[in-house]
Scaffold this active site. Structure first.
Site, mmCIF file in Angstrom:
data_model
loop_
_atom_site.group_PDB
_atom_site.id
_atom_site.type_symbol
_atom_site.label_atom_id
_atom_site.label_comp_id
_atom_site.label_asym_id
_atom_site.label_seq_id
_atom_site.Cartn_x
_atom_site.Cartn_y
_atom_site.Cartn_z
ATOM 1 N N GLY A 118 22.693 -20.669 49.077
ATOM 2 C CA GLY A 118 21.463 -21.725 48.646
ATOM 3 C C GLY A 118 21.049 -22.598 49.815
ATOM 4 N N ALA A 119 20.080 -23.589 49.579
ATOM 5 C CA ALA A 119 19.511 -24.482 50.496
ATOM 6 C C ALA A 119 20.249 -25.900 50.330
ATOM 7 C CB ALA A 119 18.001 -24.330 50.640
ATOM 8 N N LYS A 137 18.707 -15.218 51.506
ATOM 9 C CA LYS A 137 18.571 -16.772 51.329
ATOM 10 C C LYS A 137 17.135 -16.961 50.578
ATOM 11 C CE LYS A 137 18.778 -20.903 54.101
ATOM 12 N NZ LYS A 137 19.848 -21.438 53.347
ATOM 13 N N LEU A 145 34.383 -25.718 65.921
ATOM 14 C CA LEU A 145 34.571 -25.020 66.874
ATOM 15 C C LEU A 145 33.301 -25.092 68.077
ATOM 16 C CD1 LEU A 145 35.148 -21.808 64.897
ATOM 17 C CD2 LEU A 145 36.646 -22.813 66.203
#
EC number: 6.3.3.3
Length: 226
Positions: free
Chosen positions: A118-119, A38, A208
Site C-alpha cells: 500500500g501507500a 505497488k 540499521l
C-alpha cells in the site's frame, strides 16, 4: 503460508518498503519465486523511461518473476504528496478498479510469494469516498502490518488492526520496525503490542545503518506467517 499478502503500515515513513523488500529477500533465500506490486506511488522521479518511484524499484529488484515497471507500479505521480491530491492535480481518476485490475494480473502470475504494498497507512484516500483499503478488500489478501516503533505506535497499531478486521481481512502477522531506538520503555511497548495484536510478530528490525534487503531479512521469520 499464503502465496500472497497485502502489506500496510501504521503511517507513512514507517519502513513498509524496507520490510517488504526484506520479506521478499527471505522468500528468495528459501528458494521461493517472488513478485510484488505497488498500485499507486507518489514522490516519483522523472526519467527518460517515465516516472519512477524508489520504493517500487526496490520491490521490483526483489522479484524473481520478470515484471515491467508499469506492471509493478501502474499509477505514479511526481509530487511527494497524498496520492488522491496528486491525482486530482494531474487530472487522473484514482479509482479502486484502476488499481485493482493490474494487481490481480500480478497475482495471476502465481509466484510462490507475492506482496502488494500500500501507500502510507490503511485508510489512504482515493477518489470520492474510496480508500486504498478498498483495493486490499478487493484483492481479499491476508495483511502484514509494519509497525513503526516510536512514541504513539501502540494506538496506531491497534487502530489499524481493528480497521483491518472491520474490513473483513485477516491480520496474518506484524513486524516491529524500530525507527526510533530511543523510544522510552521500548521493551514494554513491544510487549504490549505482542499482547494486543491478534497475530504473530514476524520479527523485530533494529535501526540499521544500511537497511539492505539482505540485512533486514535476517530479522524476519516467514515461517510464522499463517
Amino acid at each position: 503460508m499464503s502465496p500472497a499478502y497485502f502489506i500496510t503500515g501504521t503511517d507513512t515513513d514507517v519502513g513498509k518498503t524496507t520490510v517488504a523488500a526484506g520479506l521478499l529477500q527471505a522468500a528468495r533465500a528459501a528458494g521461493l519465486s517472488t513478485a510484488a506490486g505497488k498500485p499507486v506511488a507518489s514522490g516519483c522521479e522523472v526519467t527518460p523511461e517515465g516516472l519512477r518511484n524508489a520504493d517500487a524499484l526496490a520491490l521490483m529488484a526483489q522479484c524473481t518473476l520478470a515484471l515491467s515497471y508499469e506492471e509493478v507500479n501502474p499509477v505514479a505521480f511526481e509530487p511527494a504528496i497524498a496520492p488522491h491530491i496528486a491525482a486530482r492535480e494531474a487530472g487522473v481518476a484514482l479509482t479502486v478498479q484502476a488499481l485493482l485490475t493490474p494487481m490481480q494480473r500480478i497475482l495471476r502470475q502465481r509466484a510462490d510469494f507475492t506482496l502488494i504494498e500500500g501507500a502510507g497507512g490503511w485508510r489512504v484516500p482515493l477518489s470520492g469516498q474510496d480508500s486504498l483499503s478498498d483495493v486490499a478488500q478487493g484483492l481479499d489478501l491476508p495483511v502484514i502490518l509494519v509497525v513503526g516503533v516510536r512514541l504513539g505506535c501502540i494506538s496506531h497499531a491497534l487502530l489499524t488492526a481493528e480497521a483491518i478486521a472491520q474490513d473483513g481481512l485477516q491480520l496474518a502477522g506484524w513486524v516491529a520496525n524500530i525507527i526510533d531506538p530511543k523510544t522510552s520503555r521500548l521493551e514494554e511497548n513491544l510487549a504490549t503490542l505482542a499482547e494486543r495484536l491478534p497475530a504473530p510478530c514476524l520479527g523485530r528490525v533494529p535501526k540499521l545503518k544500511s537497511p539492505t534487503p539482505e540485512a533486514v531479512a535476517q530479522y524476519l521469520e516467514l515461517d510464522l506467517l499463517d
